[in-house]
Design a protein around this motif. Structure first.
Motif, mmCIF file in Angstrom:
data_model
loop_
_atom_site.group_PDB
_atom_site.id
_atom_site.type_symbol
_atom_site.label_atom_id
_atom_site.label_comp_id
_atom_site.label_asym_id
_atom_site.label_seq_id
_atom_site.Cartn_x
_atom_site.Cartn_y
_atom_site.Cartn_z
ATOM 1 N N ASP A 9 0.849 -1.181 0.000
ATOM 2 C CA ASP A 9 0.000 0.000 0.000
ATOM 3 C C ASP A 9 0.895 1.247 0.000
ATOM 4 O OD1 ASP A 9 -2.914 1.084 0.747
ATOM 5 O OD2 ASP A 9 -1.454 2.190 1.952
ATOM 6 N N PRO A 10 0.481 2.336 -0.687
ATOM 7 C CA PRO A 10 1.305 3.547 -0.725
ATOM 8 C C PRO A 10 1.705 4.067 0.649
ATOM 9 C CG PRO A 10 -0.450 3.719 -2.335
ATOM 10 C CD PRO A 10 -0.699 2.455 -1.556
ATOM 11 N N GLN A 13 4.621 2.022 1.639
ATOM 12 C CA GLN A 13 5.764 2.395 0.806
ATOM 13 C C GLN A 13 6.415 3.672 1.340
ATOM 14 O OE1 GLN A 13 3.921 2.756 -3.048
ATOM 15 N NE2 GLN A 13 4.372 0.642 -3.613
ATOM 16 N N THR A 14 5.566 4.634 1.699
ATOM 17 C CA THR A 14 6.069 5.910 2.217
ATOM 18 C C THR A 14 6.800 5.712 3.534
ATOM 19 O OG1 THR A 14 4.233 7.074 1.164
ATOM 20 C CG2 THR A 14 5.397 8.241 2.914
ATOM 21 N N PHE A 144 5.065 9.997 -3.254
ATOM 22 C CA PHE A 144 4.343 8.719 -3.212
ATOM 23 C C PHE A 144 2.835 8.951 -3.292
ATOM 24 C CE2 PHE A 144 8.374 7.011 -1.667
ATOM 25 C CZ PHE A 144 8.403 5.775 -2.298
ATOM 26 N N GLY A 145 2.367 10.073 -2.736
ATOM 27 C CA GLY A 145 0.952 10.410 -2.836
ATOM 28 C C GLY A 145 0.536 10.672 -4.269
ATOM 29 N N VAL A 147 1.830 9.279 -6.891
ATOM 30 C CA VAL A 147 1.731 7.963 -7.528
ATOM 31 C C VAL A 147 0.408 7.291 -7.147
ATOM 32 C CG1 VAL A 147 2.760 5.667 -7.698
ATOM 33 C CG2 VAL A 147 4.233 7.675 -7.563
ATOM 34 N N ALA A 148 0.059 7.378 -5.872
ATOM 35 C CA ALA A 148 -1.170 6.751 -5.394
ATOM 36 C C ALA A 148 -2.413 7.364 -6.029
ATOM 37 C CB ALA A 148 -1.258 6.873 -3.869
ATOM 38 N N ILE A 156 6.406 5.402 -9.611
ATOM 39 C CA ILE A 156 6.935 4.838 -8.375
ATOM 40 C C ILE A 156 8.462 4.872 -8.383
ATOM 41 C CG2 ILE A 156 6.921 2.480 -9.277
ATOM 42 C CD1 ILE A 156 6.231 3.568 -5.638
ATOM 43 N N LEU A 210 1.568 12.554 2.249
ATOM 44 C CA LEU A 210 0.883 11.499 1.492
ATOM 45 C C LEU A 210 -0.626 11.580 1.663
ATOM 46 C CD1 LEU A 210 0.866 8.670 -0.020
ATOM 47 C CD2 LEU A 210 0.894 7.674 2.275
ATOM 48 N N SER A 214 -3.426 12.487 -1.222
ATOM 49 C CA SER A 214 -4.216 11.318 -1.578
ATOM 50 C C SER A 214 -5.710 11.617 -1.512
ATOM 51 C CB SER A 214 -3.887 10.139 -0.650
ATOM 52 O OG SER A 214 -2.551 9.724 -0.820
#
Length: 271
Positions: A9-10, A13-14, A144-145, A147-148, A156, A210, A214
């Motif tokens: 999950d993002p 990942q963060t 990363f947000g 990308v999500a 990514i 993030l 998001s």
């Protein structure tokens, strides 16, 4: 290993990405166990290198994607980038005026921000580097947000490249806290403790960044530019002056160029 990371999950990942950046701060601080002093030329070159990484990341990983995301909108693409960039710098300027902190190698009387009656050098040093790490954590979280959110301009691999770059430049920041404390007679263990402590804020600020982008996708160009402005303020106000205050101007400048080049290669090659 990277496939495992991609499947996360993002949010996770963060967190993992910024635990790495925090770990690099701790790794730099851990050099206090091997020596009581660090060569000043080496320190200045490392700070210059860190500044170059931050400048490159601010454009290639943050401002450029922000401009691309804003294209085709109802307002000119430069408006979100300009507004976010200036807000980021103004935010860090405001925080710099409020939070008490002390630049490495500076005398206690040179502490900035609101000053309590009792000044503790270790705390002021940690707060100084913590100020650096707030925009760095935000930058990683926002990347990363993006990308999500499914933005076509965000990848990514680009977010990972940014995290790698932030981790590399965190190494001298941990060292910049632990070594001065060790020289003043603090134990190696305590010097390390305070040196790595400054990196703790990165996972926190990254998660905030993030979550913000998001849930509010239109904020993305502003958020990316905000993080870029905050980082550029830190570079201009503290990192570059700090790398040159001992007279190693040419060395620090060339190190900055090298840092910029390496971060640019990382971002272009991976992003």
């Amino acid at each position: 290993m990277f496939d495992f990371f991609l499947a996360l999950d993002p949010l996770y990942q963060t967190i993992l990405a910024t635990l790495y950046t925090w770990g690099m701060t701790a790794l730099g601080a851990a050099l206090v166990f091997t020596s009581k002093n660090v060569n000043q030329k080496l320190m200045d070159s490392m700070l210059g290198f860190a500044g170059g990484v931050m400048i490159a990341a601010s454009f290639w990983s943050l401002l450029a994607p922000a401009l691309e995301m804003a294209e085709g909108g109802s307002t000119p693409a430069w408006i979100p980038a300009a507004v976010g960039f200036m807000l980021g710098g103004t935010f860090l300027w405001s925080v710099d005026k409020v939070i008490p902190h002390l630049h490495p190698n500076a005398p206690i009387d040179a502490a900035e921000g609101y000053q309590p009656k009792k000044k503790k050098r270790s705390t002021l040093l940690v707060l100084a580097i913590t100020l650096h790490n707030i925009p760095e954590g935000l930058a990683v979280g926002v990347a990363f947000g993006a990308v999500a959110s499914g933005s076509s301009q965000a990848t990514i691999s680009g977010a990972v490249a940014l995290a790698i770059g932030m981790g590399i430049q965190n190494f001298p920041e941990g060292l910049a806290v632990s070594m001065p404390l060790r020289r003043e007679g603090m134990s190696r263990r305590k010097s390390f403790k305070y040196g790595q402590l400054s990196g703790m804020v990165e996972p926190i600020s990254a998660v905030i960044g993030l979550l913000a982008v998001s849930y509010i996708e239109p904020l993305l160009p502003y958020a990316l530019s905000f993080a870029a402005g905050a980082m550029i303020f830190v570079v201009a106000e503290e990192v570059i002056p700090g790398s040159q205050e001992e007279g190693n101007v040419d060395l620090a400048s060339m190190s900055l160029m090298i840092g910029f080049t390496i971060m640019m290669i990382l971002d272009v090659a991976l992003g």
